[in-house]
Write an enzyme that holds these catalytic residues in place. Sequence first.
Site, PDB file in Angstrom:
ATOM      1  CE1 TYR A 146      47.898  48.635  37.517  1.00  0.00           C
ATOM      2  CE2 TYR A 146      45.685  48.512  38.412  1.00  0.00           C
ATOM      3  CZ  TYR A 146      47.033  48.709  38.534  1.00  0.00           C
ATOM      4  OH  TYR A 146      47.683  48.948  39.923  1.00  0.00           O
ATOM      5  CG  ASP A 241      41.824  41.219  36.557  1.00  0.00           C
ATOM      6  OD1 ASP A 241      41.016  41.337  37.273  1.00  0.00           O
ATOM      7  OD2 ASP A 241      43.066  42.018  36.722  1.00  0.00           O
ATOM      8  CE  LYS A 269      39.611  48.437  41.496  1.00  0.00           C
ATOM      9  NZ  LYS A 269      40.162  48.076  40.284  1.00  0.00           N
TER      10      LYS A 269
HETATM   11  C1  LIG Z   1      41.834  47.563  40.440  1.00  0.00           C
HETATM   12  C2  LIG Z   1      42.200  46.191  39.592  1.00  0.00           C
HETATM   13  C3  LIG Z   1      43.304  45.666  40.145  1.00  0.00           C
HETATM   14  C4  LIG Z   1      44.112  45.903  41.297  1.00  0.00           C
HETATM   15  O1  LIG Z   1      43.052  45.853  42.400  1.00  0.00           O
HETATM   16  P1  LIG Z   1      43.703  46.465  43.834  1.00  0.00           P
HETATM   17  O2  LIG Z   1      42.865  46.188  44.715  1.00  0.00           O
HETATM   18  O3  LIG Z   1      43.652  48.103  43.561  1.00  0.00           O
HETATM   19  O4  LIG Z   1      45.074  46.033  44.000  1.00  0.00           O
HETATM   20  C5  LIG Z   1      43.612  44.718  39.280  1.00  0.00           C
HETATM   21  N1  LIG Z   1      42.692  44.229  38.165  1.00  0.00           N
HETATM   22  C6  LIG Z   1      41.922  44.865  37.554  1.00  0.00           C
HETATM   23  C7  LIG Z   1      40.975  44.738  36.654  1.00  0.00           C
HETATM   24  C8  LIG Z   1      41.479  46.162  38.427  1.00  0.00           C
HETATM   25  O5  LIG Z   1      40.318  46.991  37.996  1.00  0.00           O
END
Ligand SMILES: *Cc1c(COP(=O)(O)O)cnc(C)c1O
Length: 429
Positions: A146, A241, A269
Amino acid sequence: MNQNGPLSQKLFAAAKEVIPGGVNSPVRAFRNVGGEPFFVRSAKGSRIVDVDGKTYIDYIGSWGPNILGHAPTVVTNTIHEVAKSGISFGIPNPFEVEMARTICEWVPSVQKVRMTSSGTEATMSAIRLARGFAKRDYIVKFNGCYHGHSDSLLVAAGSGALTHGEPDSAGVPKAFAEKTIVLPYNDPAALEAVFAAQGDQIAAIIVESYPANAGLVFPKPGYLELLSSITKKYGALLIFDEVMTGFRLGKAGVQGLENLTPDLSCFGKVIGGGLPVGAFGGRADVMDMLAPLGPVYQAGTLSGNPLAMAAGLAQLKELSKVSAYPRLEQLGAHFEAGLRTIFTEKGIPHRLNRVGSMFCLFFTDREIVNVDDVMKQDLELFKKFFWGALEKGIYIAPSPYETGFLSLAHTEADLDDTLSVFEKVLAKI
Ligand SMILES: *Cc1c(COP(=O)(O)O)cnc(C)c1O
């Protein structure tokens, strides 16, 4: 299933009238466990209190950001203090420079970095940048990874090895999704085949450094190195990511643990200290393709705003103490050992993946190689476990496909209390 107090029930009914599904992000709706969410009144340290006054030990931490626990004083004090001088300027402020310097210092692959307001924006922008830099349209992502909800990335796939993208959401034109090649994770042959066939059209591979949004899955030995070497060989970029893993698993995230140098990295985050923040950064020659220096456009009204930068910096400062990551590992190891013991004693088929303060318990005895294994869990057993734990004041993710998080505010006593609740719940299952 609904064990919520009257205020939560009333709020959810009211929410459903004016918010689609009553929630601002789908996982919060408890659909995977067949129930209704409770509403939070306040949270501090390892605990949250719902609007009806019930307290829970929390293993989600706002889905990752709250690595110091909820509302840590260092962060709340900073927010109060900084807010007095202004909340958003749309003009450069000193905190942006300090944040960028800190990220570049902690993560050696990052020479330049730009801030966004979410992880979604960070990955979306990194993809655009990679396409603009490489002058190629295709990207490779992995089934089960994701990366937020931008159009190019909301694509999963059937289990075929070389499936061209099918949109994962209504509203994503097929023409966009077709530029996203989805491969099974941990499958070197599938990766090599797709690069052999069309490597000269692929701008980038984007990968969750450790996939943690469909369970918590670890790369096979050599797999991340292969991603690195194959992108180099074909002139594509490697995008890590690390929105979830960055600053959580160590100062340099997974790339630090694995000793790898991606071309671009995405963060979010933890770097926001609980405020809405994302970031993407990497090689200076690539980053300098961004406007105003280069032709790739990217912007944000609230990007780098002083409150979010200062809150994030306050959190990172705590994490820079030598004891921080070792303490998270210590808590993680304690919890892992306890979980293994009780699940084994009760004879419940399970797998447990953990790294540092991230953990995922799978209700299956299949080896967890990729998302196909994650999906084959005993969902009914998980639901009973979830509701049993919630009733006794333990809040784990309301889905068997999510990673759990510990924070520096958790104590061994919290973990032991949780384990003894789990034991009681399992005894009744
Ligand atoms: C949470 C997350 C996202 C998206 O971040 P948001 O702040 O919710 O838009 C993208 N990549 C990873 C790996 C994530 O855990």
